[in-house]
Design an enzyme around this catalytic site. Structure first.
Site, PDB file in Angstrom:
ATOM      1  N   LEU A  66       0.851  -1.193   0.000  1.00  0.00           N
ATOM      2  CA  LEU A  66       0.000   0.000   0.000  1.00  0.00           C
ATOM      3  C   LEU A  66       0.891   1.248   0.000  1.00  0.00           C
ATOM      4  CD1 LEU A  66      -2.850   1.343   0.317  1.00  0.00           C
ATOM      5  CD2 LEU A  66      -2.546   1.144   2.802  1.00  0.00           C
ATOM      6  N   GLU A  72       3.657   4.174  -0.183  1.00  0.00           N
ATOM      7  CA  GLU A  72       4.579   4.662  -1.221  1.00  0.00           C
ATOM      8  C   GLU A  72       5.446   5.767  -0.627  1.00  0.00           C
ATOM      9  OE1 GLU A  72       2.222   5.747  -4.624  1.00  0.00           O
ATOM     10  OE2 GLU A  72       1.386   3.723  -4.802  1.00  0.00           O
ATOM     11  N   ILE A 115       8.090  -2.347   2.317  1.00  0.00           N
ATOM     12  CA  ILE A 115       7.236  -3.519   2.175  1.00  0.00           C
ATOM     13  C   ILE A 115       7.787  -4.685   2.997  1.00  0.00           C
ATOM     14  CG2 ILE A 115       6.201  -5.153   0.550  1.00  0.00           C
ATOM     15  CD1 ILE A 115       5.210  -2.126   0.434  1.00  0.00           C
ATOM     16  N   GLN A 162      16.042   0.043  31.799  1.00  0.00           N
ATOM     17  CA  GLN A 162      16.429   0.775  33.008  1.00  0.00           C
ATOM     18  C   GLN A 162      16.703  -0.189  34.168  1.00  0.00           C
ATOM     19  OE1 GLN A 162      16.826   3.995  32.577  1.00  0.00           O
ATOM     20  NE2 GLN A 162      17.628   4.326  34.643  1.00  0.00           N
ATOM     21  N   ILE A 163      15.839  -1.184  34.313  1.00  0.00           N
ATOM     22  CA  ILE A 163      16.017  -2.156  35.398  1.00  0.00           C
ATOM     23  C   ILE A 163      17.315  -2.943  35.200  1.00  0.00           C
ATOM     24  CG2 ILE A 163      15.084  -4.335  36.332  1.00  0.00           C
ATOM     25  CD1 ILE A 163      12.246  -3.065  35.874  1.00  0.00           C
ATOM     26  N   GLY A 167      19.907  -1.781  33.785  1.00  0.00           N
ATOM     27  CA  GLY A 167      21.033  -0.851  33.898  1.00  0.00           C
ATOM     28  C   GLY A 167      21.998  -1.006  32.733  1.00  0.00           C
ATOM     29  N   GLY A 168      23.303  -0.914  33.030  1.00  0.00           N
ATOM     30  CA  GLY A 168      24.327  -1.002  31.984  1.00  0.00           C
ATOM     31  C   GLY A 168      24.190  -2.296  31.189  1.00  0.00           C
ATOM     32  N   GLU A 171       1.491  -0.060  10.215  1.00  0.00           N
ATOM     33  CA  GLU A 171       0.041  -0.349  10.173  1.00  0.00           C
ATOM     34  C   GLU A 171      -0.782   0.770  10.827  1.00  0.00           C
ATOM     35  OE1 GLU A 171      -1.396  -4.178  10.086  1.00  0.00           O
ATOM     36  OE2 GLU A 171       0.506  -5.099   9.543  1.00  0.00           O
TER      37      GLU A 171
HETATM   38  N1  CAA Z   1     -13.178  -0.408   6.888  1.00  0.00           N
HETATM   39  C1  CAA Z   1     -13.916  -0.199   5.744  1.00  0.00           C
HETATM   40  N2  CAA Z   1     -14.045   1.011   5.146  1.00  0.00           N
HETATM   41  C2  CAA Z   1     -13.403   2.043   5.739  1.00  0.00           C
HETATM   42  C3  CAA Z   1     -12.634   1.901   6.909  1.00  0.00           C
HETATM   43  C4  CAA Z   1     -12.537   0.614   7.492  1.00  0.00           C
HETATM   44  N3  CAA Z   1     -11.823   0.401   8.584  1.00  0.00           N
HETATM   45  N4  CAA Z   1     -12.136   3.099   7.247  1.00  0.00           N
HETATM   46  C5  CAA Z   1     -12.579   3.979   6.341  1.00  0.00           C
HETATM   47  N5  CAA Z   1     -13.349   3.337   5.418  1.00  0.00           N
HETATM   48  C6  CAA Z   1     -14.024   3.935   4.253  1.00  0.00           C
HETATM   49  C7  CAA Z   1     -14.695   5.247   4.613  1.00  0.00           C
HETATM   50  O1  CAA Z   1     -16.015   5.042   5.097  1.00  0.00           O
HETATM   51  C8  CAA Z   1     -14.677   5.996   3.301  1.00  0.00           C
HETATM   52  O2  CAA Z   1     -15.728   5.546   2.495  1.00  0.00           O
HETATM   53  P1  CAA Z   1     -16.638   6.597   1.610  1.00  0.00           P
HETATM   54  O3  CAA Z   1     -15.704   7.226   0.623  1.00  0.00           O
HETATM   55  O4  CAA Z   1     -17.645   5.712   0.943  1.00  0.00           O
HETATM   56  O5  CAA Z   1     -17.209   7.574   2.565  1.00  0.00           O
HETATM   57  C9  CAA Z   1     -13.375   5.529   2.642  1.00  0.00           C
HETATM   58  O6  CAA Z   1     -13.045   4.268   3.278  1.00  0.00           O
HETATM   59  C10 CAA Z   1     -12.207   6.481   2.864  1.00  0.00           C
HETATM   60  O7  CAA Z   1     -12.064   6.668   4.254  1.00  0.00           O
HETATM   61  P2  CAA Z   1     -11.595   8.049   4.895  1.00  0.00           P
HETATM   62  O8  CAA Z   1     -12.390   9.157   4.303  1.00  0.00           O
HETATM   63  O9  CAA Z   1     -11.609   7.890   6.374  1.00  0.00           O
HETATM   64  O10 CAA Z   1     -10.115   8.142   4.330  1.00  0.00           O
HETATM   65  P3  CAA Z   1      -8.916   9.126   4.695  1.00  0.00           P
HETATM   66  O11 CAA Z   1      -8.188   9.434   3.460  1.00  0.00           O
HETATM   67  O12 CAA Z   1      -9.409  10.263   5.539  1.00  0.00           O
HETATM   68  O13 CAA Z   1      -7.886   8.200   5.526  1.00  0.00           O
HETATM   69  C11 CAA Z   1      -6.968   7.005   7.347  1.00  0.00           C
HETATM   70  C12 CAA Z   1      -8.208   7.450   6.589  1.00  0.00           C
HETATM   71  C13 CAA Z   1      -7.519   6.313   8.570  1.00  0.00           C
HETATM   72  C14 CAA Z   1      -6.053   8.145   7.757  1.00  0.00           C
HETATM   73  C15 CAA Z   1      -6.170   6.005   6.457  1.00  0.00           C
HETATM   74  O14 CAA Z   1      -5.552   6.649   5.371  1.00  0.00           O
HETATM   75  C16 CAA Z   1      -5.132   5.247   7.253  1.00  0.00           C
HETATM   76  O15 CAA Z   1      -5.454   4.290   7.936  1.00  0.00           O
HETATM   77  N6  CAA Z   1      -3.826   5.674   7.156  1.00  0.00           N
HETATM   78  C17 CAA Z   1      -2.747   4.906   7.717  1.00  0.00           C
HETATM   79  C18 CAA Z   1      -2.167   4.010   6.671  1.00  0.00           C
HETATM   80  C19 CAA Z   1      -1.634   2.748   7.247  1.00  0.00           C
HETATM   81  O16 CAA Z   1      -2.087   2.235   8.253  1.00  0.00           O
HETATM   82  N7  CAA Z   1      -0.672   2.184   6.544  1.00  0.00           N
HETATM   83  C20 CAA Z   1      -0.155   0.922   6.921  1.00  0.00           C
HETATM   84  C21 CAA Z   1       0.791   0.466   5.897  1.00  0.00           C
HETATM   85  S1  CAA Z   1       0.818  -1.275   5.802  1.00  0.00           S
HETATM   86  C22 CAA Z   1       1.920  -1.801   6.945  1.00  0.00           C
HETATM   87  O17 CAA Z   1       2.481  -1.093   7.714  1.00  0.00           O
HETATM   88  C23 CAA Z   1       2.007  -3.280   6.903  1.00  0.00           C
HETATM   89  C24 CAA Z   1       3.315  -3.840   7.218  1.00  0.00           C
HETATM   90  O18 CAA Z   1       4.077  -4.101   6.334  1.00  0.00           O
HETATM   91  C25 CAA Z   1       3.654  -4.195   8.601  1.00  0.00           C
END
Ligand code: CAA
Length: 370
Positions: free
Chosen positions: A115, A117, A147, A327-328, A330-331, A354
Site C-alpha cells: 500500500l 509509497e 514492504i 532501566q532495570i 542498567g548497563g 500499520e
Molecule cells: N473499513 C472499511 N471502510 C473504511 C474503513 C474501514 N476500517 N475506514 C474507512 N473506510 C471507508 C470510509 O467510510 C470511506 O468511504 P466513503 O468514501 O464511501 O465515505 C473511505 O473508506 C475512505 O475513508 P476516509 O475518508 O476515512 O479516508 P482518509 O483518506 O481520511 O484516511 C486514514 C483514513 C484512517 C487516515 C487512512 O488513510 C489510514 O489508515 N492511514 C494509515 C495508513 C496505514 O495504516 N498504513 C499501513 C501500511 S501497511 C503496513 O504497515 C504493513 C506492514 O508491512 C507491517
C-alpha cells in the site's frame, strides 16, 4: 491448544536463534517453513483451502507467543495471515481462493502487502501507483515502500489507482501479483533499527500485467478493502506489542530477582518493584483490549475503533515497558548480552507501522465525533 503449540514452536525454534537473526539481519526461512508445517500460515484460511479455519482470537494468541521470542518472525506471520490471506478469503473470487490460498497456507508463497509509497504513508489514499486498463487486465506502474517481506515474498497484494479522475478513496483497485511477474523487481532493502529478522524493501512495478482474474473485488473498491484489512492487521500488531511487552516483563522479573545491590536483590527496592507492578498491569490491559478487538472481529461486529484502541494502547504500553526493562537492567540492558536491548529496538516499530500512533487516535476520535 494453539497457545501450547505456538509456545512450543517459539521456544524450540525462535528462542535460541532470534538474537543471531537480529544481529545478522537474516530472514528465518526455515523457521517460517516450520511455522507453515504447524499450520500457522493458514490459521484463518478456511479448511477447504488448506487452512485451519480459525479466527482472529486464535491468531492473536499465536502472535503473542511468537513475538515473545522473535518480533521479526512475528510480523512476517501477522502480515501474511491478516493482510494477505485475510482479504483473499474475504473478498476474493472462488477461483482466486482456489489458486492462491492453498499455496499461502502451505507456506509455498509468503505474502506481502503493498500500500505505502514514498509520498503516501499515513495519507494512504494519495498513492500514485497506476493501474492502466489494457486488453484482458491491467498494467501496474509505480514504487511501493517499506514492504514487509518484500524480498522474500511469493505473492503481493497491491493497491493502485484505477481511475485518476475518480473520487479520492474510490479510485483504487486491489491486485494480486506473484513474485515472478514480469516487470516486478525488489528495490532498496532497508536496514532497520529493530525487527531485523523481517525483511523490508521497496518493490518496483514497471508495467506489470495483472489479468482480470487477479483483481480482488471491484476495481474501485480497493481502498476500502485496504482499510478493512488493516483493522485485522492492527489487531495483529497490537498482539505483537503484547508479546514484546511480556518479554520485557519476564526478563525484568528474572533480573530483578538475581541482581543484588546494597545487600539485597534489586526487586526488593520499591523503585524497581513498582515498575514491575505497572508493567504487569499494563500488559493485562493491553491483552484484554487485543482479545476484545479480535473477538468483535470474529463475531462479525464493527471492530475498527476497537482495533485502533488495542494498537494505540498496546504499542505505547510496550514501549514504556521496554524502556523500563532496559532501566532495570542498567548497563547490562544497554548491551547485547541481554535480550532487552533487542526488545527495546523491536518495540519502537509497533507505534509506527500499520498506522502510526496518531493515526490510531485519528480513527478513534472520528468514531467519537462522527
Ligand atoms: N473499513 C472499511 N471502510 C473504511 C474503513 C474501514 N476500517 N475506514 C474507512 N473506510 C471507508 C470510509 O467510510 C470511506 O468511504 P466513503 O468514501 O464511501 O465515505 C473511505 O473508506 C475512505 O475513508 P476516509 O475518508 O476515512 O479516508 P482518509 O483518506 O481520511 O484516511 C486514514 C483514513 C484512517 C487516515 C487512512 O488513510 C489510514 O489508515 N492511514 C494509515 C495508513 C496505514 O495504516 N498504513 C499501513 C501500511 S501497511 C503496513 O504497515 C504493513 C506492514 O508491512 C507491517
Amino acid at each position: 491448544m494453539i497457545r501450547d503449540s505456538a509456545r512450543e514452536f517459539a521456544e524450540r525454534t525462535l528462542k535460541p536463534n532470534a538474537a543471531t537473526w537480529d544481529r545478522e539481519e537474516r530472514f528465518p526461512t526455515e523457521a517460517i517453513q516450520e511455522a507453515a508445517e504447524n499450520g500457522f500460515l493458514g490459521l484463518t484460511v478456511p479448511e477447504q483451502y488448506g487452512g485451519a479455519g480459525l479466527g482472529s482470537l486464535h491468531a492473536v494468541i499465536l502472535l503473542e507467543e511468537v513475538n515473545r521470542w522473535c518480533a521479526g518472525t512475528g510480523v512476517t506471520l501477522s502480515v501474511h495471515n491478516s493482510l494477505i490471506c485475510g482479504p483473499i478469503a474475504k473478498y476474493g473470487s472462488d477461483d482466486q481462493k482456489q489458486r492462491w490460498l492453498p499455496q499461502l497456507a502451505a507456506g509455498e508463497r509468503i505474502g506481502a502487502y503493498c500500500l505505502t509509497e514514498p509520498q503516501a504513508g499515513s495519507d494512504a489514499a494519495s498513492i500514485r501507483t497506476r493501474a492502466d486498463r489494457v486488453d484482458g487486465g491491467w498494467r501496474l506502474t509505480g514504487t511501493k515502500s517499506w514492504i514487509t517481506t518484500g524480498p522474500d515474498a511469493g505473492l503481493f497484494v497491491v493497491y493502485a489507482v484505477t481511475d485518476p479522475e475518480g473520487k479520492r478513496g474510490n479510485n483504487i483497485g486491489c491486485f494480486l501479483v506473484p513474485a515472478e511477474a514480469d516487470g516486478l523487481t525488489v528495490g532498496k532493502k532497508e536496514q532497520k533499527l529493530g525487527i531485523r529478522a523481517s525483511s523490508t524493501s521497496e518493490m518496483i512495478f514497471e508495467e506489470v500485467f495483472v489479468p482480470d482474474a487477479d483483481v480482488i473485488g471491484d476495481s474501485s473498491q480497493g481502498f476500502k478493502i485496504a482499510l478493512e484489512t488493516l483493522d485485522a492487521g492492527r489487531i495483529g500488531i497490537a498482539a505483537q506489542a503484547v508479546g514484546i511487552h511480556r518479554a520485557c516483563l519476564e526478563d525484568s522479573v528474572l533480573y530483578a530477582n538475581q541482581r543484588e545491590q546494597f545487600g539485597k536483590s534489586i526487586g526488593r527496592f520499591q523503585a524497581v518493584a513498582w515498575k514491575l507492578a505497572d508493567m504487569a498491569t499494563e500488559l493485562e490491559a493491553s491483552r484484554l483490549l487485543v482479545h476484545q478487538a479480535a473477538a468483535l472481529r470474529d463475531a462479525g461486529q464493527p471492530c475498527t475503533k476497537a482495533a485502533a484502541m488495542a494498537k494505540l494502547h498496546a504499542s505505547k504500553a510496550c514501549n514504556l515497558a521496554a524502556q523500563d526493562a532496559v532501566q532495570i537492567h542498567g548497563g547490562a540492558g544497554y548491551t547485547k548480552e541481554f535480550q532487552v536491548e533487542r526488545y527495546y529496538r523491536d518495540a519502537r516499530i509497533t507505534e509506527i507501522y500499520e498506522g502510526a500512533t496518531d493515526i490510531q487516535r485519528l480513527v478513534i476520535s472520528r468514531h467519537l465525533l462522527g
